[in-house]
Design a protein around this motif. Structure first.
Motif, PDB file in Angstrom:
ATOM      1  N   ASN A 151       0.868  -1.171   0.000  1.00 47.11           N
ATOM      2  CA  ASN A 151       0.000   0.000   0.000  1.00 47.11           C
ATOM      3  C   ASN A 151       0.905   1.221   0.000  1.00 47.11           C
ATOM      4  OD1 ASN A 151      -1.731   2.108   0.460  1.00 47.11           O
ATOM      5  ND2 ASN A 151      -2.277   1.500   2.541  1.00 47.11           N
ATOM      6  N   ASP A 152       1.057   1.868  -1.147  1.00 48.56           N
ATOM      7  CA  ASP A 152       2.049   2.939  -1.243  1.00 48.56           C
ATOM      8  C   ASP A 152       1.584   4.251  -0.617  1.00 48.56           C
ATOM      9  OD1 ASP A 152       0.279   3.907  -3.110  1.00 48.56           O
ATOM     10  OD2 ASP A 152       1.622   3.716  -4.822  1.00 48.56           O
ATOM     11  N   GLN A 153       0.420   4.241   0.042  1.00 48.07           N
ATOM     12  CA  GLN A 153       0.016   5.403   0.830  1.00 48.07           C
ATOM     13  C   GLN A 153       0.399   5.222   2.301  1.00 48.07           C
ATOM     14  OE1 GLN A 153      -1.558   8.308  -0.707  1.00 48.07           O
ATOM     15  NE2 GLN A 153      -0.545   7.111  -2.288  1.00 48.07           N
ATOM     16  N   SER A 154       1.039   4.116   2.616  1.00 46.26           N
ATOM     17  CA  SER A 154       1.517   3.843   3.969  1.00 46.26           C
ATOM     18  C   SER A 154       3.000   4.178   4.047  1.00 46.26           C
ATOM     19  CB  SER A 154       1.306   2.366   4.313  1.00 46.26           C
ATOM     20  OG  SER A 154       2.151   1.965   5.366  1.00 46.26           O
ATOM     21  N   ALA A 155       3.398   4.902   5.110  1.00 46.99           N
ATOM     22  CA  ALA A 155       4.802   5.287   5.266  1.00 46.99           C
ATOM     23  C   ALA A 155       5.709   4.065   5.320  1.00 46.99           C
ATOM     24  CB  ALA A 155       4.964   6.118   6.543  1.00 46.99           C
ATOM     25  N   THR A 501       3.776  10.392   6.439  1.00 48.12           N
ATOM     26  CA  THR A 501       4.022  10.165   7.864  1.00 48.12           C
ATOM     27  C   THR A 501       3.011  10.868   8.765  1.00 48.12           C
ATOM     28  OG1 THR A 501       5.599  12.002   7.878  1.00 48.12           O
ATOM     29  CG2 THR A 501       6.477   9.794   7.529  1.00 48.12           C
ATOM     30  N   LYS A 502       2.500  12.019   8.321  1.00 51.40           N
ATOM     31  CA  LYS A 502       1.585  12.794   9.171  1.00 51.40           C
ATOM     32  C   LYS A 502       0.164  12.836   8.638  1.00 51.40           C
ATOM     33  CE  LYS A 502       4.865  16.027  11.310  1.00 51.40           C
ATOM     34  NZ  LYS A 502       5.141  17.463  11.575  1.00 51.40           N
ATOM     35  N   GLY A 503      -0.061  12.208   7.495  1.00 49.24           N
ATOM     36  CA  GLY A 503      -1.373  12.291   6.872  1.00 49.24           C
ATOM     37  C   GLY A 503      -2.507  11.838   7.762  1.00 49.24           C
ATOM     38  N   ALA A 504      -2.298  10.757   8.510  1.00 52.04           N
ATOM     39  CA  ALA A 504      -3.371  10.217   9.360  1.00 52.04           C
ATOM     40  C   ALA A 504      -3.759  11.213  10.451  1.00 52.04           C
ATOM     41  CB  ALA A 504      -2.940   8.894   9.976  1.00 52.04           C
ATOM     42  N   GLN A 505      -2.781  11.824  11.104  1.00 56.76           N
ATOM     43  CA  GLN A 505      -3.106  12.757  12.183  1.00 56.76           C
ATOM     44  C   GLN A 505      -3.696  14.055  11.628  1.00 56.76           C
ATOM     45  OE1 GLN A 505       1.104  12.866  13.569  1.00 56.76           O
ATOM     46  NE2 GLN A 505       0.840  15.093  13.671  1.00 56.76           N
ATOM     47  N   LEU A 506      -3.232  14.481  10.460  1.00 59.59           N
ATOM     48  CA  LEU A 506      -3.833  15.656   9.838  1.00 59.59           C
ATOM     49  C   LEU A 506      -5.290  15.387   9.466  1.00 59.59           C
ATOM     50  CD1 LEU A 506      -0.925  16.861   7.503  1.00 59.59           C
ATOM     51  CD2 LEU A 506      -1.872  18.104   9.464  1.00 59.59           C
ATOM     52  N   GLY A 538       1.635  20.690   9.722  1.00 64.31           N
ATOM     53  CA  GLY A 538       2.259  19.839   8.708  1.00 64.31           C
ATOM     54  C   GLY A 538       1.760  20.123   7.309  1.00 64.31           C
ATOM     55  N   GLY A 539       0.627  20.814   7.195  1.00 64.43           N
ATOM     56  CA  GLY A 539       0.062  21.095   5.885  1.00 64.43           C
ATOM     57  C   GLY A 539       0.987  21.900   4.991  1.00 64.43           C
ATOM     58  N   THR A 540       1.698  22.852   5.570  1.00 64.41           N
ATOM     59  CA  THR A 540       2.617  23.663   4.768  1.00 64.41           C
ATOM     60  C   THR A 540       3.744  22.815   4.196  1.00 64.41           C
ATOM     61  OG1 THR A 540       2.130  25.673   6.029  1.00 64.41           O
ATOM     62  CG2 THR A 540       4.208  25.619   4.811  1.00 64.41           C
ATOM     63  N   GLN A 541       4.266  21.890   5.007  1.00 67.51           N
ATOM     64  CA  GLN A 541       5.315  20.992   4.508  1.00 67.51           C
ATOM     65  C   GLN A 541       4.786  20.113   3.377  1.00 67.51           C
ATOM     66  OE1 GLN A 541       6.068  19.765   8.788  1.00 67.51           O
ATOM     67  NE2 GLN A 541       8.083  19.349   7.898  1.00 67.51           N
ATOM     68  N   VAL A 542       3.566  19.615   3.550  1.00 71.48           N
ATOM     69  CA  VAL A 542       2.955  18.801   2.501  1.00 71.48           C
ATOM     70  C   VAL A 542       2.828  19.619   1.220  1.00 71.48           C
ATOM     71  CG1 VAL A 542       0.870  17.575   1.795  1.00 71.48           C
ATOM     72  CG2 VAL A 542       1.714  17.340   4.137  1.00 71.48           C
ATOM     73  N   LYS A 543       2.331  20.854   1.370  1.00 73.00           N
ATOM     74  CA  LYS A 543       2.164  21.732   0.210  1.00 73.00           C
ATOM     75  C   LYS A 543       3.497  21.965  -0.499  1.00 73.00           C
ATOM     76  CE  LYS A 543       1.191  26.545  -0.965  1.00 73.00           C
ATOM     77  NZ  LYS A 543       0.766  27.866  -0.457  1.00 73.00           N
TER      78      LYS A 543
END
Length: 555
Positions: A151-155, A501-506, A538-543
């Motif tokens: 599952n390539d959406q998993s870290a 890595t942070k998608g779940a908590q976001l 973490g959104g800014t880093q993702v962006k």
């Protein structure tokens, strides 16, 4: 039911028009970072699977839509002509959602599978709740099985690719090389494109529908409203739903509401996001900059509408319950999985379970009287990777890919029938419609073969029980597809390490706020401050990471 003309579909706006509704949201969406990004190989040649021996009920050329069948094949074609393997062993690490299959010595299905493959297939079954944990342990051990479900959406899973645990298959599958494995070749180029990592092929992706959910309505309820079955905008839809809630009960005495369930998964293309044309989670604004959906006016308008709907009794008070059995009321609108709605226990069973209820598919309007905007799924599902160590031996790699090619047999083939249904007489029988019906007594023998790599024909297949709704289904799905766009980040979702890595908590942060606004615990006036906090968490880093990925991909 909704009217439809099979010869010529009229009255729907094309995808270009839908994209224009959100400015440059879809800018560059049709472009892909191709194999050229890897520099030294061609994208795998696409070789369609053989045609089925039945004609589609409806054929389409619309992006996002699939052909529709109401009949099952009468004859199954053979997709694999090669001789079975040499008798070696092929191992796998695969996900299971239920109990593992019976052991080999007690399992006639597994025994025949080995005979057909010509190898000893030895899978390791890993339950879904502990999959990532076991995956990390497997990587740390250095003992990577030949075939690994990824599952390539998993870290954790993505890290396995980045650390070199899995083979780079770019040259092996380049151009016509893939034609050695016709079932692997039965994937369109965009599926490979979307699954690339740094422009290289590390995974064999499975095919998926671009559109997997659609709204359904209770016509017995909405026909009693002043609006009827086709509200023109968000205001008329609100009135229709409120009037259904005011009915109190349905024909069988069941309590009814406009809406009885709210799926608390923000950013997952809900029917309300389609209604308010919010676009994808990350989208390009008029200046070509990435913005998060929570920073848009359309998202704010959606929250305001949903909060008012909750306050005015359109929702069942338990609509957000995580326990499905808590929701016992009926609803004017539902948001259903396509496969469930058109399957054996879909609309016909829903009507049988609730005497007096009548169901049909619902074509969602746009909030302002224009068309809805639908965001298509990424064009591939879960994948399977090949061990880098095993791939060092060319003969060994060929045998492993032979096995994977068999598992990837397309719908309508003898191999796919065996893989999915087992042995006729023991695991299934054909019914009067020519459909395989599972013998539940021996179902635990199946499941040994799952490696997540379906290929070939990806049509919508309507069960005979749902055939009365075929025209309506086609009308609504074709309309949705014509009003759909791809995501700007298609094929680049894994390019942000922060998202992985942070998608779940976001996502949880977002879910809590969205649910709070809808139920009145939070105020929509706080949306701007929430979005600012989301970006700082973490959104800014993702962006920034996605912006760089878009730049690198030339989008």
């Amino acid at each position: 039911m909704v009217e439809f003309n099979r010869r010529k579909f009229l009255g729907a706006v094309g995808a270009a028009g839908a994209a224009a509704a959100v400015g440059t949201t879809a800018a560059g969406c049709s472009e892909n970072a191709g194999g050229a990004a890897g520099g030294d190989y061609d994208m795998p040649t696409y070789q369609p699977a053989p045609d089925l021996d039945v004609q589609p009920y409806y054929a389409t050329e619309t992006d996002g839509m699939e052909n529709v069948y109401t009949e099952y094949p009468k004859e199954y074609f053979k997709s694999v002509e090669r001789e079975p393997g040499s008798g070696g062993t092929v191992t796998s690490f695969q996900l299971t959602w239920g109990d593992p299959s019976k052991p080999l010595d007690e399992n006639p299905y597994w025994q025949e599978l080995n005979e057909r493959l010509g190898v000893s297939f030895e899978p390791q079954f890993v339950p879904q709740p502990v999959f990532d944990q076991k995956f990390a342990t497997m990587l740390a051990s250095g003992e990577v099985p030949d075939l690994v479900f990824v599952n390539d959406q998993s870290a954790v899973n993505l890290q396995g690719i980045r650390d070199g645990a899995f083979a780079d298959l770019s040259e092996t599958l380049s151009g016509d090389n893939i034609l050695k494995w016709p079932n692997l070749a039965a994937r369109k180029e965009e599926i490979w494109q979307a699954s690339l990592k740094d422009g290289r092929i590390y995974q064999i992706p499975s095919i998926v529908w671009a559109l997997t959910n659609l709204p359904t309505m209770r016509t017995d309820l909405v026909d009693q409203t002043s609006i009827g079955r086709a509200p023109k905008d968000a205001d008329e839809l609100f009135t229709m739903l409120k009037e259904v809630s005011a009915l109190g009960t349905g024909p069988g005495g069941q309590k009814v509401y406009g809406l009885n369930k709210y799926d608390a998964h923000p950013g997952t293309a809900s029917m309300f996001q389609r209604l308010f044309k919010t676009g994808p989670e990350w989208q390009l604004n008029g200046d070509g900059d990435l913005v998060h959906i929570t920073q848009t006016e359309n998202y704010k308008a959606m929250l305001e509408w949903l909060a008012r709907a909750w306050a005015e009794g359109i929702f069942d008070p338990v609509s957000m319950s995580p326990t499905p059995t808590d929701i016992v009321s009926g609803a004017a609108l539902r948001y259903d999985a396509v496969g469930a709605a058109i399957g054996a226990t879909g609309l016909s069973q829903w009507e049988a379970d609730l005497p007096g209820a009548k169901y049909d598919f619902f074509d969602m309007p746009g909030f302002d009287g224009s068309d809805q905007l639908v965001v298509r799924n990424i064009p591939y599902g879960k994948s399977t990777c090949v061990s880098a160590a095993a791939a060092e031996d060319e003969d060994r790699l060929t045998e492993i890919l032979n096995v994977l090619d068999y598992f990837s047999a397309p719908f309508g083939s003898e191999e796919a029938l065996f893989i999915g249904s087992g042995q006729q007489g023991r695991h299934f029988e054909f019914d009067e419609f020519g459909m395989p019906v599972t013998n539940m007594d021996n179902i635990t023998e199946l499941g040994v073969q799952y490696v997540g790599v379906s290929s070939g024909d990806n049509s919508y297949r309507i069960h005979p029980n749902a055939a009365p709704w075929a025209d309506s289904f086609v009308t609504v799905m074709e309309s949705m597809a014509q009003k759909s766009i791809a995501r700007p980040l298609e094929g680049l979702e894994a390019a942000s390490q922060t998202f992985v890595t942070k998608g779940a908590q976001l996502k949880q942060l977002w879910t809590d706020f969205e649910n709070g606004v809808i139920t009145g615990r939070e105020s929509v006036d706080d949306l701007e401050s929430f979005a600012s906090n989301y970006m700082s968490q973490g959104g800014t880093q993702v962006k920034d990471e996605y912006t760089q990925a878009l730049k690198d991909a030339g989008k």
